[in-house]
Design a protein around this motif. Structure first.
Motif, PDB file in Angstrom:
ATOM      1  N   ILE A  52       1.176  -1.012   0.045  1.00 37.26           N
ATOM      2  CA  ILE A  52       0.015   0.064   0.000  1.00 37.26           C
ATOM      3  C   ILE A  52       0.958   1.081   0.168  1.00 37.26           C
ATOM      4  N   ARG A  53       0.626   2.068  -1.017  1.00 36.79           N
ATOM      5  CA  ARG A  53       1.108   3.463  -0.913  1.00 36.79           C
ATOM      6  C   ARG A  53       0.258   4.437  -0.671  1.00 36.79           C
ATOM      7  N   VAL A  54       0.498   5.246   0.265  1.00 37.28           N
ATOM      8  CA  VAL A  54      -0.536   6.655   0.293  1.00 37.28           C
ATOM      9  C   VAL A  54       0.103   7.823   0.055  1.00 37.28           C
ATOM     10  N   LEU A  55      -0.600   8.763  -0.811  1.00 35.51           N
ATOM     11  CA  LEU A  55      -0.012   9.997  -1.024  1.00 35.51           C
ATOM     12  C   LEU A  55      -0.988  11.068  -0.597  1.00 35.51           C
ATOM     13  N   ALA A  56      -0.786  11.897   0.541  1.00 33.01           N
ATOM     14  CA  ALA A  56      -1.689  12.666   1.164  1.00 33.01           C
ATOM     15  C   ALA A  56      -1.346  14.009   1.634  1.00 33.01           C
ATOM     16  N   ASP A  57      -2.090  14.877   1.956  1.00 32.34           N
ATOM     17  CA  ASP A  57      -1.921  16.020   2.343  1.00 32.34           C
ATOM     18  C   ASP A  57      -1.280  15.929   3.897  1.00 32.34           C
ATOM     19  N   GLU A  58      -0.234  16.551   3.718  1.00 34.54           N
ATOM     20  CA  GLU A  58       0.572  16.594   5.265  1.00 34.54           C
ATOM     21  C   GLU A  58      -0.403  16.835   6.437  1.00 34.54           C
TER      22      GLU A  58
END
Length: 272
Positions: A52-58
């Motif tokens: 799983i890779r998650v790219l999200a707002d900090e």
């Protein structure tokens, strides 16, 4: 639109579980809080979770990882290599999920969640190229909470197995008792469990700092607050050299049987 590509459920967890079943590598872009929590929960219960890779707002990640249950489980998956979290935002209004040649837009409306998907080759390739390039330049998210498996293992080894069992039972009771938005203070939880087992403040605070829960100073301040509120008391224990150490004890006047459920309720009320 690929046949059968759309998914529907009562929660993000239900929809994502279907995606998990066939995914080898899952990329989530711009998830909302519920989606991150669901991903963490599913990765914990799945027999063979995808990578799983998650790219999200900090700022969203900081908020959701302020929850000890979510963050400590996420840290386990990061340690295991199952989960990678990076900071970045594409500005999409809905989260995207990309896995096994399909792109889904995750939409929540009331008590229903849908994953509206397509497996049209050229579109999927375009999305893959776009977010792979964003992923490569994104920064890893600094997850400061220790993995829950390390917390449990070291608590049992350094403080005692009974304390670890009480910690697990109280944490389970907390997860059952709290509402979806209720937060709790893991230092308060730890100190109450330690007091139930007559642990020295020095020992539990040193363990807590070493494992990465909080500093000794934070443990000391929280102990003082709990003592002022009449929840715990301390007894001085002489040592050969130096000042006496303090043994933590529950204030029996405030607790009936000090069950995990009672400790959980007190933790929640103290954290509110």
């Amino acid at each position: 639109m690929g046949a059968g590509a759309n998914l529907h459920g009562r929660s993000f967890e239900e929809v994502l579980e279907t995606i998990f079943a066939s995914a080898d590598d899952l990329l989530i872009v711009d998830p909302i809080t519920d989606a991150v929590e669901s991903l963490t929960a599913l990765a914990t219960t799945a027999d063979d979770p995808p990578r799983i890779r998650v790219l999200a707002d900090e700022s969203l990640l900081k908020d959701v990882m302020d929850d000890f249950v979510v963050a400590s489980n996420a840290a386990d998956h990061v340690d295991a290599g199952t989960l990678t979290i990076r900071t970045g935002s594409s500005g999409h209004r809905n989260p995207l999920a990309v896995a096994n040649g399909t792109v889904w837009s995750l939409v929540a409306v009331g008590d229903n969640v849908a994953a509206l998907g397509t497996d049209e080759d050229s579109f999927v390739d375009t999305v893959d190229d776009l977010y792979e390039s964003q992923w490569q330049i994104a920064s890893d998210f600094d997850l400061r909470t220790p993995p829950i498996s390390r917390v449990r293992e070291t608590l049992g080894a350094e403080i005692g197995e009974q304390t670890r069992e009480d910690f697990d039972a109280t944490l389970d009771a907390l997860k059952s008792a709290r509402s979806a938005t209720a937060e709790f203070d893991e230092v308060t939880l730890t100190l109450l469990v330690a007091a139930r087992n007559d642990v020295l403040l020095y020992d539990i605070s040193k363990w807590g700092e070493d494992v990465g829960i909080a500093s000794k100073a934070t443990f000391s301040r929280t102990k003082t607050t709990l003592e002022d509120e009449g929840l715990i008391r301390t007894e001085k224990v002489p040592i050969d050299v130096g000042r006496p150490r303090l043994r933590l004890k529950l204030n029996e006047d405030r607790f009936d049987e000090a069950t995990p459920e009672e400790l959980a309720a007190v933790t929640l009320s103290h954290s509110a």
